[in-house]
Structures are given as C-alpha cells and as structure tokens.
Scaffold this motif. Structure first.
Motif, PDB file in Angstrom:
ATOM      1  N   SER A   6      57.621  34.757  28.521  1.00  0.00           N
ATOM      2  CA  SER A   6      56.394  33.987  28.655  1.00  0.00           C
ATOM      3  C   SER A   6      56.007  33.226  30.050  1.00  0.00           C
ATOM      4  CB  SER A   6      56.244  32.932  27.753  1.00  0.00           C
ATOM      5  OG  SER A   6      56.146  33.698  26.460  1.00  0.00           O
ATOM      6  N   PHE A  18      54.385  39.561  28.905  1.00  0.00           N
ATOM      7  CA  PHE A  18      54.031  38.820  27.733  1.00  0.00           C
ATOM      8  C   PHE A  18      54.455  39.274  26.356  1.00  0.00           C
ATOM      9  CE2 PHE A  18      50.277  37.158  30.434  1.00  0.00           C
ATOM     10  CZ  PHE A  18      50.941  35.833  30.552  1.00  0.00           C
ATOM     11  N   ASP A  31      51.276  33.582  23.244  1.00  0.00           N
ATOM     12  CA  ASP A  31      51.200  34.413  24.345  1.00  0.00           C
ATOM     13  C   ASP A  31      49.735  35.220  24.312  1.00  0.00           C
ATOM     14  OD1 ASP A  31      53.390  33.472  25.370  1.00  0.00           O
ATOM     15  OD2 ASP A  31      54.665  35.468  25.164  1.00  0.00           O
TER      16      ASP A  31
END
Length: 414
Positions: free
Chosen positions: A194, A234, A240
C-alpha cells in the motif's frame, strides 16, 4: 540543614534540556487533544529550546575533542524528530511560506542525524512521506497561483531565502523517491504494498504537474511508468480500492495527454486511455453523492475518447469526406460511436437531473457545457449513421468539419 538540601536538590535537579523536552511533549499532547494554536506554539518553542541546549553540549564536547556520547546523539535525534513533527503540524494548519521555510531548515538535519542508523520501523518512512507531502502541497500551490506583482510588497521571509517551485518539486521528488528504496530494506514490514503504491502515485502526480507547468513531454512518460507500477503495487484490500481507482483515473488521462502530443506515434495510448477509463468508470457509483461528480467526469471523458477513436477510424477508412450514400466500412468505428452515445447519454441524464445550484456547488458547470456539446455531436452522428443504413443522405463535408470543431471544443475540460 537548608544549605545541605539546597546542594542536594541542585545535584539531582532535572537537566534543563530534558525539562524542555518534557514540556514540549505535554504541550503537544494538549494540542493534539484540542488543536489550540497556543499549545502548538509552546510545543515548538520547548522542543527548539531542548534542541539548542543539546547542540550546545555537543559543541562544548567537540571543542574538547570528545566524541558524542550515544545518549546525547539519541537525545538530539529525538529533539529533531519531535520538532519536525510539530512543524509539520504547524504547516498543515497554516500552509504559509514562513512555516514551510521553518520546516525546510529543520527536517534535513533530522535525516542527517539519522544517517544510516535510521529506525527499523515506520517512523523513518512516515517522516519521509509527510515531509515530501508538505513540499508537494507547496509546489502545487506555487504553480497554481500567479506570480506576485512587481509592485506588491515582498514577503520579509523572502528577503534572505526563498523556495522556488523547482526547489519544492525537487524536495518532494527526492523525499518520495527515497521511500521505495527504504521499503526494499524493510522487507518484513506489513503494509509495504500500500505504501509503495501511494508513493509511486505521488511521484506520478508530481510528473503530471511538471508536464502541465512546463509542457515537458518526458514527464508524461515518467508519470505513466510510475502509475503503472503503482497500480501493480496496490493490493485488493478494501482500504486500497479508492487509491487504486484514483490512480487508474489519472493514468487514463495521462495516456490521452500523451496521445494528443503525437497521435500517429502514440496511437496505442488512445486505446489504453479508453481501457483505463472503462475500468475506473465501472468502479464509481453514480448514485452515491460523494462519487457522483467523479463518475460524471469519468463518463464524459470515456465518451469523448470513444468518439475520438470513432472519428479516427472513420477518417482512416474514408480519407476524403464521406459521400452521400456511403456507409462506414469499419464496424469497430461504429461500435465506438454506439458506446460513446450510450455512455454520453448516461452522463447527460445524470447532469440534467441536477439543479443549477448543485452543478455549481460540485464544480460541474464547465463539464456540463462540454457534455452538452459532445452530446450534440454524438446525437447528430448517430442519427446520420442510422439514416445511412436506410440509404438516406449522409452528412455533407461542411457539416463534418463543423462537428470536428465541436468535438475539439468538447475535450478542453481536462
């Protein structure tokens, strides 16, 4: 008895630097609880006093050619860290040039003190990210505001030292750019994917801003590369998804901007732009208030791109103006026109259902104007295409030229 107690107390009294540090912590806790600016002011003053006393101790030791003790080095790093955090809070609350300059004078010393012995946790990474974000914000402000008038009074802080847009860009880029390398060293840390995605997305956005500011085409190439890496970074976690959606949206725009620069060379970029716009448009909820504006704009962009590809394919199959009674031979072009018509109609219906007040409040006035123009072009083309299939006369060359001008006007909303 009293002299003895006085001497005893003097010997065991808390160090002034440590006392200032403790006061700074208490003030910062109060500020975080109620966000009163006077507590933040006291926090900065106390941490600065603590740091000054520690640095004075270091100067005295080095004058005697004594090395820094591990305890003193740790205290200096701690004072720089807390002062930098307080200055970041101050700039976040009041993003002024003076506050940014104060931060810019302090934060490099924190990273210099850390050196290669940076903490093996999120502290180092979060400080890199937050400091770079502050410069990124200032860079955006700097390039979006007109330069000061030569006759306007100068900022006193500017008289000795100023941060130019290029300085802000470089500081933000360097800060964000160090994080992926630091993440590689922290392979056991959770949440790396992330953070990597967020950082790469920030770097990509910086390059997009660079393109808009200076027209540097290479910046778009770099931005697209960063965006593609960010998309891969991601995860599929719900946290996310919003970041991924934003990344895909801007990536689609970046592809189209690069296509515009050289359509013949970058023709694949138009296909990529359409693909990413389709992907992200399906992720927006047009009924959700917070997402309605993004969905409308994304739908308008997608319809515009589809019409653009239809027009290109139409011209490719018919180098000259389409004559009466001729049918476009490219079925893919007709499919693009149909899809553009359907997507454009959906966006127009949602826009038409909004009141003028809501359109203005959401900042959709310009988008609605462009969507109305685009819809007129799409409806006219769709009508003529249907008429051609019934062997009715098709648009005249002059009307084709008019529609191309209308289309060019409709894509100026980016």
């Amino acid at each position: 008895m009293r002299p003895f107690l006085s001497v005893f107390w003097c010997c065991y009294k808390e160090d002034p630097a440590d006392e200032a540090y403790d006061k700074g912590l208490r003030s910062y806790e109060r500020y975080m609880a109620n966000h009163q600016p006077e507590y933040l002011h006291d926090t900065i003053q106390n941490f600065q006093s603590c740091l000054d006393l520690h640095l004075e101790t270091r100067r005295d030791s080095r004058a005697r050619r004594e090395p820094d003790s591990p305890d003193l080095s740790e205290k200096i790093v701690r004072a720089y860290l807390m002062l930098t955090m307080a200055l970041l809070s101050q700039y976040e609350k009041q993003p002024t040039l003076a506050n940014l300059q104060h931060l810019a004078r302090v934060e490099p010393n924190l990273f210099m003190e850390w050196g290669t012995k940076r903490p093996r946790n999120y502290t180092y990474l979060s400080m890199l990210y937050n400091v770079a974000t502050a410069y990124n914000r200032a860079y955006l402000q700097a390039i979006s505001q007109p330069p000061p008038s030569p006759t306007s009074p100068s900022d006193p802080a500017n008289d000795t030292w100023s941060l130019s847009p290029i300085d802000l860009y470089q500081r933000a880029h360097i800060g964000f750019g160090q994080i992926p390398h630091a993440l590689n060293a922290e392979s056991g840390m959770s949440g790396m994917s992330s953070m990597r995605g967020m950082v790469l997305s920030r770097l990509a956005n910086l390059e997009v801003l660079r393109y808009y500011e200076r027209g540097a085409t290479y910046a778009l190439d770099t931005a697209i590369s960063y965006f593609k890496e960010a998309v891969q970074s991601f995860s599929i976690l719900p946290a996310d998804r919003l970041l991924l959606r934003e990344c895909l949206d801007i990536l689609a725009t970046a592809y189209y901007k690069r296509f515009e620069i050289d359509p013949a060379r970058n023709h694949q970029d138009l296909d990529n732009s359409i693909s990413y716009y389709r992907n992200v448009q399906s992720q927006y909820n047009e009924q959700h208030g917070a997402e309605k504006m993004a969905w409308i704009k994304c739908s308008h962009h997608l319809a515009t791109m589809l019409y653009k590809r239809y027009e290109i394919n139409l011209q490719h199959n018919h180098p000259g103006p389409v004559g009466n009674g001729e049918l476009p031979a490219n079925r893919a072009a007709l499919e693009d026109l149909k899809n553009a018509h359907d997507v454009g109609k959906e966006a127009k219906n949602v826009l038409d259902a909004l009141t003028d007040d809501i359109i203005s409040r959401l900042g959709l006035r310009e988008t609605k104007e462009h969507e109305d123009k685009l819809w007129g072009v799409l409806a006219q083309h769709s009508t003529h295409t249907s008429a051609q299939s019934s062997r009715q006369p098709s648009p005249t060359p002059s009307s084709n030229r008019i529609r191309r001008k209308q289309f060019k006007a409709s894509i100026c909303c980016w």
